[in-house]
Design an enzyme around this catalytic site. Sequence first.
Site, PDB file in Angstrom:
ATOM      1  N   GLN A  25       0.799  -1.219   0.000  1.00 16.92           N
ATOM      2  CA  GLN A  25       0.000   0.000   0.000  1.00 16.92           C
ATOM      3  C   GLN A  25       0.835   1.275   0.000  1.00 16.92           C
ATOM      4  O   GLN A  25       0.334   2.327  -0.382  1.00 16.92           O
ATOM      5  CB  GLN A  25      -0.957  -0.015   1.191  1.00 16.92           C
ATOM      6  N   ASN A 170      -1.975 -10.903   8.110  1.00 18.44           N
ATOM      7  CA  ASN A 170      -2.938  -9.831   8.317  1.00 18.44           C
ATOM      8  C   ASN A 170      -4.275 -10.226   7.693  1.00 18.44           C
ATOM      9  O   ASN A 170      -4.346 -10.524   6.496  1.00 18.44           O
ATOM     10  CB  ASN A 170      -2.476  -8.538   7.640  1.00 18.44           C
ATOM     11  N   GLU A 171      -5.328 -10.241   8.497  1.00 14.03           N
ATOM     12  CA  GLU A 171      -6.698 -10.403   8.024  1.00 14.03           C
ATOM     13  C   GLU A 171      -6.871 -11.567   7.060  1.00 14.03           C
ATOM     14  O   GLU A 171      -7.178 -11.371   5.871  1.00 14.03           O
ATOM     15  CB  GLU A 171      -7.191  -9.104   7.369  1.00 14.03           C
ATOM     16  N   TYR A 299     -13.340  -2.042  12.062  1.00 18.68           N
ATOM     17  CA  TYR A 299     -13.835  -0.813  11.417  1.00 18.68           C
ATOM     18  C   TYR A 299     -15.337  -0.624  11.568  1.00 18.68           C
ATOM     19  O   TYR A 299     -15.801   0.477  11.820  1.00 18.68           O
ATOM     20  CB  TYR A 299     -13.480  -0.825   9.916  1.00 18.68           C
ATOM     21  N   GLU A 359      -5.440  -2.408  13.933  1.00 18.71           N
ATOM     22  CA  GLU A 359      -5.935  -1.417  12.970  1.00 18.71           C
ATOM     23  C   GLU A 359      -7.282  -0.906  13.443  1.00 18.71           C
ATOM     24  O   GLU A 359      -8.144  -1.682  13.865  1.00 18.71           O
ATOM     25  CB  GLU A 359      -6.156  -2.003  11.564  1.00 18.71           C
ATOM     26  N   GLU A 412      -5.648   1.886  -1.443  1.00 19.79           N
ATOM     27  CA  GLU A 412      -6.709   1.188  -0.709  1.00 19.79           C
ATOM     28  C   GLU A 412      -7.279   0.046  -1.573  1.00 19.79           C
ATOM     29  O   GLU A 412      -8.442   0.015  -1.936  1.00 19.79           O
ATOM     30  CB  GLU A 412      -7.793   2.194  -0.267  1.00 19.79           C
TER      31      GLU A 412
HETATM   32  O1  IFM Z   1      -6.341  -0.734   3.965  1.00 24.60           O
HETATM   33  C1  IFM Z   1      -6.845  -1.829   4.641  1.00 24.60           C
HETATM   34  C2  IFM Z   1      -5.736  -2.652   5.242  1.00 24.60           C
HETATM   35  O2  IFM Z   1      -4.824  -3.087   4.290  1.00 24.60           O
HETATM   36  C3  IFM Z   1      -6.292  -3.872   5.913  1.00 24.60           C
HETATM   37  N1  IFM Z   1      -7.342  -3.528   6.840  1.00 24.60           N
HETATM   38  C4  IFM Z   1      -8.384  -2.662   6.361  1.00 24.60           C
HETATM   39  C5  IFM Z   1      -7.788  -1.410   5.741  1.00 24.60           C
HETATM   40  C6  IFM Z   1      -8.909  -0.476   5.233  1.00 24.60           C
HETATM   41  O3  IFM Z   1      -9.674  -1.140   4.288  1.00 24.60           O
END
Ligand code: IFM
Length: 455
Positions: A25, A170-171, A299, A359, A412
Amino acid sequence: MIDPQTLAARFPAEFLFGVATASFQIEGASKADGRKPSIWDAFSNMPGRVFGRHNGDVACDHYNRLEEDLDLIQSLGVDAYRFSIAWPRVIPDGTGPINEKGLDFYDRLVDGCKARGIKTFATLYHWDLPLTLAGDGGWTARSTAYAYQRYAKTVIARLGDRLDAVATFNEPWCSVWLSHLYGIHAPGERSMDAALHALHYTNLAHGLGVQAIREAQPELPVGIVINPMHVIPGSDSEADRQAAERAFDFHNGVFFGPLFKGAYPESVLSAFGARMPAVEPEDLAIISQPLDWWGINYYTPMRVAHDPAEGAEFPATVSAPPVSQVKTDIGWEVFAPALGDCIRTLNARYDLPACYITENGACYNMGVVDGVVDDQPRLDYIADHLQVTADLIAEGYPMKGYFAWSLMDNFEWAEGYRMRFGIVHVDYDTQARTIKKSGHWYQALAKAHSAAASA
Ligand code: IFM
């Protein structure tokens, strides 16, 4: 506006405030020093996949601006920096030769943090799979889990002595379901069978990674970063409640179950058992090794209702309307209480270790006006979620830190550069960085907290 001093006083001295980014990113320099393409380089250059066909070739040019970006992080007064390492820089073909120049970059990054008194939280995999591995099936192939293990071992052998924490993934929800079932992220598959294979091999790779990390650096705290869905039934009806349970198993249980209980949820096995890849006898023991910590990326909540369509595939849910009409510019409902309820629910269902909010943040796209970015809604969003975090600490949950997503505006994913999550604005024409109002507020919070902690 929540006073940063007052808020800072709600957190214990050892609580960490940080900022987060991910390699693809922000780094750019996609062909520099031996890096080869990842699945995201390929995906973003295909028509119709990413808004405006934006790609990661330049991004925030962080690769070439490392020192000034580390100065920026230091100027924010935060304790820690969460970043990810690009597998295609380190082992450009996924397997085969190691690229020392790729590792050199992360050496400079880690040393630069240490020199500035910033703790280093590295993520090994934030979605940039070397493209060559896609030729073998990517995450749908068991061999990728072993390639990942070697990559993890390589990184930790070089950097592990200076990391404060490492996350394997990650995720995984995104790299499994969003990437292989919903087709939104690379590689853009829309197949339940592909997704079920990616699911198990990602979980396996996590476990193999933990083994490799512990072997190379036994004292290094190892964890994983998950984006659990806080699933809320759309109504009190029994059908919607059951739908929410199924959604929980499908979106969360398939990760938390193997990791923290050594088993996939029964509901998922009975829905898909025959379509799952072979789970070898030792796999679940490898996957469920105890972790030192876990990270939550939060989020927005997920509201679901029962899908009445005949033959609807598990979990057979549809979206239910949000309760709050407050949304960020990406369209995500703002609902801070769900962060607290998510942590409470997960801790009630699983035996979880210490937790970092790895995050949290909001997408608002306001630009620079007279040198200022007035992003009050982002500031409010972060402040409200920090209040919830402080409430959780007061209730006794082991919340150890908070990382704002993101340090700066960046690529993004499928939205390209049009959606901005940074507390620092990036002008993509000039690469100028401007600390937003939220960034100044976060700086005041972090500094007030450090001052109180060292008093
Ligand atoms: O930008 C992403 C990130 O890479 C992973 N978590 C969510 C963020 C927002 O969509």
